[in-house]
Motif scaffolding. Structure first.
Motif, short mmCIF file in Angstrom:
data_model
loop_
_atom_site.label_atom_id
_atom_site.label_comp_id
_atom_site.label_asym_id
_atom_site.label_seq_id
_atom_site.Cartn_x
_atom_site.Cartn_y
_atom_site.Cartn_z
N PHE A 224 -16.20 44.59 142.90
CA PHE A 224 -16.89 44.52 141.62
C PHE A 224 -16.92 43.07 141.10
O PHE A 224 -17.96 42.55 140.72
CB PHE A 224 -16.17 45.43 140.62
CG PHE A 224 -16.79 45.49 139.25
CD1 PHE A 224 -17.77 46.43 138.96
CD2 PHE A 224 -16.40 44.61 138.26
CE1 PHE A 224 -18.34 46.48 137.68
CE2 PHE A 224 -16.95 44.65 137.00
CZ PHE A 224 -17.93 45.59 136.71
N GLU A 225 -15.76 42.44 141.11
CA GLU A 225 -15.67 41.07 140.61
C GLU A 225 -16.46 40.11 141.49
O GLU A 225 -17.07 39.15 141.00
CB GLU A 225 -14.20 40.63 140.56
CG GLU A 225 -13.33 41.40 139.57
CD GLU A 225 -13.68 41.09 138.12
OE1 GLU A 225 -14.38 40.09 137.89
OE2 GLU A 225 -13.24 41.85 137.25
N SER A 226 -16.48 40.37 142.80
CA SER A 226 -17.21 39.50 143.72
C SER A 226 -18.71 39.53 143.43
O SER A 226 -19.39 38.49 143.46
CB SER A 226 -16.94 39.92 145.16
OG SER A 226 -17.72 39.16 146.07
N ARG B 48 -17.50 31.05 130.37
CA ARG B 48 -16.12 30.57 130.37
C ARG B 48 -15.11 31.71 130.27
O ARG B 48 -13.95 31.56 130.65
CB ARG B 48 -15.91 29.59 129.21
CG ARG B 48 -16.07 30.20 127.83
CD ARG B 48 -15.91 29.12 126.75
NE ARG B 48 -16.07 29.66 125.42
CZ ARG B 48 -17.22 29.78 124.80
NH1 ARG B 48 -18.32 29.39 125.41
NH2 ARG B 48 -17.31 30.29 123.59
N SER B 49 -15.53 32.85 129.76
CA SER B 49 -14.61 33.97 129.65
C SER B 49 -14.94 35.03 130.69
O SER B 49 -15.89 35.77 130.56
CB SER B 49 -14.69 34.59 128.24
OG SER B 49 -13.92 35.77 128.18
N ARG B 50 -14.17 35.09 131.76
CA ARG B 50 -14.41 36.09 132.79
C ARG B 50 -14.08 37.49 132.28
O ARG B 50 -14.61 38.48 132.75
CB ARG B 50 -13.55 35.78 134.03
CG ARG B 50 -14.03 34.61 134.81
CD ARG B 50 -15.37 34.87 135.49
NE ARG B 50 -15.21 35.82 136.59
CZ ARG B 50 -15.68 37.04 136.59
NH1 ARG B 50 -16.36 37.50 135.59
NH2 ARG B 50 -15.49 37.82 137.63
N GLN B 51 -13.20 37.54 131.28
CA GLN B 51 -12.82 38.84 130.74
C GLN B 51 -14.04 39.58 130.20
O GLN B 51 -14.17 40.79 130.34
CB GLN B 51 -11.79 38.67 129.62
CG GLN B 51 -11.30 39.99 129.02
CD GLN B 51 -10.55 40.85 130.01
OE1 GLN B 51 -9.85 40.32 130.88
NE2 GLN B 51 -10.68 42.15 129.91
N ALA B 52 -14.97 38.84 129.62
CA ALA B 52 -16.14 39.47 129.03
C ALA B 52 -17.06 40.10 130.05
O ALA B 52 -17.87 40.95 129.73
CB ALA B 52 -16.92 38.44 128.20
N LEU B 53 -16.94 39.71 131.31
CA LEU B 53 -17.79 40.26 132.36
C LEU B 53 -17.31 41.62 132.83
O LEU B 53 -18.02 42.33 133.52
CB LEU B 53 -17.84 39.31 133.55
CG LEU B 53 -18.69 38.06 133.39
CD1 LEU B 53 -18.53 37.17 134.61
CD2 LEU B 53 -20.15 38.40 133.18
#
Length: 227
Positions: free
Chosen positions: A38-40, A7-12
């Motif tokens: 990178f995000e993809s 649920r937290s994309r920031q943690a990735l």
């Protein structure tokens, strides 16, 4: 629905590295990737959650084995540098399988990382945690998944810039270990590898970002005798 641990994309996202590290000649524009790229990669790993890891004793067997994995439904695959002709296979499958994300494993140093990226690898995997390799990848927006065996190793890999930490080797009952470590260190994104059985497929209540399946996911006889 993706598991709650996503649920937290920031943690990735990898940690912001100290500015001093970017002034020591480590960064090279030739290998720089965009933040969007990178995000993809992270998004596709989170979406598909299973990666076929390939090791074969001969170069000829490798494309047969990987094609069988792709035909079986895998959308994320990894060729290891211990497989003869690995980099050629990475390049060939990047060209022939545009809907499949292709990575390169057994990356042991920065030279390996560069060679894999030159071949077209979209992400990198290592059996061990080498801080200098993770740092180099973080500086270039390259997703690397280093091997770890303890919570300390996994956390140090995260601090060095690895967005995902490979738990290698995976062992029987390992999902309880993953659950316990994830509860104590929720910032980690753990990827069990080897020792993961097909019947123990990813479950929405297990706090793992992805699973990597090797030997048990294919039959040796079929690879050796495709016809």
């Amino acid at each position: 629905m993706l598991p709650t641990m996503l649920r937290s994309r920031q943690a990735l996202r990898p940690l912001r590295l100290p500015t001093a590290m970017t002034t020591r000649g480590l960064a090279n524009a030739t290998y720089m990737r965009s933040r969007e790229s990178f995000e993809s990669v992270l998004d596709r790993l989170a979406l598909h959650r299973a990666c076929a890891v390939l090791r074969t004793p001969t170069a000829e067997a490798a494309p047969l084995a990987m094609k069988a994995a792709i035909d079986g439904g895998f959308k994320v695959v990894e060729f290891t540098l211990t497989t003869p002709g690995c980099l050629d296979h990475v390049a060939n499958f990047r060209s022939s399988e545009p809907d499949v994300m292709v990575g390169c494993g057994t990356v042991m140093d920065i030279a390996d990382a560069k060679a894999a990226l030159d071949a077209g690898s979209e992400f990198l995997v290592a059996p061990v945690f080498q801080p200098e390799v993770v740092t180099w990848c973080a500086l270039h927006n390259v997703v690397i998944i280093p091997g770890c065996q303890t919570p300390t190793e996994a956390y140090n890999a995260y601090k060095a810039g690895a967005p995902i930490q490979k738990i290698f080797p995976g062992v029987a009952g390992g999902h309880m270990w993953i659950k316990a470590v994830s509860a104590a260190l929720p910032m980690l994104k753990l990827n069990p590898t080897s020792g993961v059985e097909v019947r123990a497929r990813p479950h929405k209540h297990r706090p793992s970002l992805a699973y990597a399946l090797s030997r048990s996911a294919s039959t040796r006889r079929r690879v050796q005798r495709p016809h």
